[in-house]
Design an enzyme around this catalytic site. Sequence first.
Site, PDB file in Angstrom:
ATOM      1  N   HIS A   1       2.278  -1.416 -12.636  1.00 14.47           N
ATOM      2  CA  HIS A   1       3.500  -0.976 -11.972  1.00 14.47           C
ATOM      3  C   HIS A   1       3.588   0.537 -12.128  1.00 14.47           C
ATOM      4  CE1 HIS A   1       7.756  -0.230 -11.388  1.00 14.47           C
ATOM      5  NE2 HIS A   1       7.931   0.026 -12.666  1.00 14.47           N
TER       6      HIS A   1
ATOM      7  N   TYR B   1      13.491   2.675  -8.613  1.00 17.96           N
ATOM      8  CA  TYR B   1      14.536   2.912  -9.606  1.00 17.96           C
ATOM      9  C   TYR B   1      14.331   4.301 -10.206  1.00 17.96           C
ATOM     10  CZ  TYR B   1      11.061   1.458 -13.161  1.00 17.96           C
ATOM     11  OH  TYR B   1       9.947   1.336 -13.951  1.00 17.96           O
TER      12      TYR B   1
ATOM     13  N   ASP C   1      19.813 -35.869 -17.388  1.00 18.12           N
ATOM     14  CA  ASP C   1      20.416 -37.167 -17.084  1.00 18.12           C
ATOM     15  C   ASP C   1      19.351 -38.001 -16.407  1.00 18.12           C
ATOM     16  OD1 ASP C   1      20.448 -35.726 -14.672  1.00 18.12           O
ATOM     17  OD2 ASP C   1      22.226 -36.756 -13.943  1.00 18.12           O
TER      18      ASP C   1
END
Length: 811
Positions: A222, A256, A546
């Site tokens: 990256h 960013y 469940d």
Amino acid sequence: MPKVVVIGAGIVGTSLADELTARGYTDVTVLDRGPLFTTGGSTSHAPGLVFQTNPSKTMSAFARYTVEKFGALEHPDGWAFNAVGGLEIATTPERWADLHRKAGWAEAWGIDGRLLTATECVEKHPLLDRDSILGGFHTPADGLAKAVRAAEAQARQAQARGATFRPHTEVLGIVESGGRVTGVHTNAGVIDADIVVCAAGFWGAQLAKQVGLVVPLVPMAHQYARTGQIGALVGRNTELSEAGLPILRHQDQDLYFREHVDRMGIGSYSHKPMPVDMSTLMSDTAGEPMPSMLPFTEEDFAPAWHEARELIPALGDSKVEEAFNGIFSFTPDGFSIMGEHRELAGFWVAEAVWVTHSAGVAKATAEWIVDGTPSIDVHECDLYRFEDVARSPEFIMQTSSQAFIEVYDIIHPNQFRAALRGLRTSPFYERQKELGAYFFEGAGWERPAWFEANAELAQRLHADGLAFQDRDDWSSQFWSPISIAEAHWTREGVAMYDMTPLTRYEVSGAGAAAFLQQMTTNNVDKSVGSVTYTLLLDETGGIRSDITVARLGPNAFQVAVNGPMDFDWFSRQLPDDVTLRDITGGTCCIGVWGPLARDMVQPLCPDNLSHDAFKYFRAKQTYLDAIPVTMLRVSYVGELGWEIYTSAEYGAALWDLLAEAGQPHGVIAAGRIAFNSLRIEKGYRLWGTDMTAEHQPAAAGLDFAVRMTKDDFVGKAALGDPPPMVLRSIVFGDPAAVALGKEPVYADGGCVGYVTSAGYSATVGRTIAYAWLPAETQVDDIVTVDYRGTRFTAVVHAEPVVDPEMSRIKR
């Protein structure tokens, strides 16, 4: 006291040592092949941006704890966490709408945040180009983590309690005996251990292979770059503070930003995926300062650099002065990987963890090791959540690479991957394609969402007055009004549902009944032919799953579960006189439901299918025509009918037989969207969405499935405290109102809960949703739900909303 060895002294390993020693496990040794504490892994180069808000409640909780913990750490060189705030900006209408959705998540998860106008964004971050943005989302508690400092500060706390850290110690293998870890073989000899935790970052998958464990992650490069000096930043920050502006995300361009005193750091996800070959990494990076930092590929960064200067004009006179391609881990679904090796007791993993979630993951792992279960639901991160297909190298590589591409994309909750499709198909798949099925994907299975063959039915029902919801552009993606017609017709006529993807186990042997009694909450030791809805709890009384248990013989049970984590849970506690087998792939199932179901099926069956002869929640092994089947009289949609099982080789013949028999009765094939709306009408929960291990049965409205008079079962001792929050049904007032899940719910002027799942009810002509609400909430109370910035009113409704007398099922 057990001896614990943690492999990896990065942010996860040091956090874990701190959390373990704080809980009394002080005989902890942390090993790393590199120096302390800039070890050479991802922690050493991490830019340290911590944004807490995530669509996952669990991941957000991990990040919140990381912020809280790091903010309290002390380090002689300065801060470990700088709460400069976080700012995500929108440059497109689609992103601006999505930030409203993100603001909803923040409120639902209890994170302070506010949507800002474009002008307010510039006030927070003056370097932004005002004309480029439409608005933003600001979270004041987000900020920068100094990962190496945070690692060292936590290591020092752990050392003060007795932990030992050993640098330049390479792990060569795991020592084991009798199915248990006994130590770690290193370049300095064998270190004894009762528990070994692999927190080796992007090296973790390779290490786990040595003990026969697949850890589905891909190390990925990256890009991160630092600019030269920027005039607009000169004098704003000191060397000590480093940053004062909010950390910034420009997700429309996969970027960013953070300050480095008077320079800017820029991270980019806009380049192609760059998976790293771990087998050659050490030789490939022999000349680099650390193996986790690969040479920068300038051509890949050029488009990102252009977009960065468009958003922040102050970058125009600068240039990239330092840059590298840093390695960190991606997984097929974007979540971390945690848990204990099933075949090697004492070997744990805490992998694919970013700095953002590091302290939270470490805390949960420490609780899991010390207490037996985490205090937070971690099923999304469970090591054994992956189906076999998802553990193949090809699947891991393709899906993890796609996760990199989509890291900043706007992902619809009903959006499924396009690659690696068609891997798991039922015997009915070709028939479904002929009917124009639109397929969703789940656990590798192709699952029909709706059928274009029912478009004519939808048009006819609309002409006859059936209301069809008018949806907005977002909620109408991966959806069709045909599903409303399918749900309506299930209530009025008869429909066939492909239930093959429902995971099924065979539990057999002399001790099968006793084993299931001990593992489950309800009484399953009943007569042959009984079917029981019951729960699996953990030691804290939280709902792990469940399940439905059908007794097909004195020592034979068919158990319908929620996925591979249930197999793991059963396997760990399986006695010698019980056999557990996954029979899903070798069998198939069609749910035939609706008021005309008996008229359709009875002529095919030699046995009496009347209500008196074949009661609700009973099972029968019989034949339909010449096909051997097992019929369970259960209904997740709340209508008369059966789940009809047979071996896979009879699947296509069973479909054709039922389809032909149903023609005089107008039978249709129906899909998952109709199925979901019908089960919500009936108040039937979906584990993992509506309730998790964080919830006890009473809170989830499932205490009817608990028999406290039964002998001891797992979790029984923890039950009893009144829940502060309960799961309730709410019905929206506006026919156009919609919810897709995870929206915040308001009452008395504040956020009081959140939606779990929702569906438009063809029966009542409104959307029905489940929501977690305060225990004091009453039927008929009014609440509001924020759907991407639009507020809709709903009323708390008694359950089930449709057919509370159960007259439709029991006829």
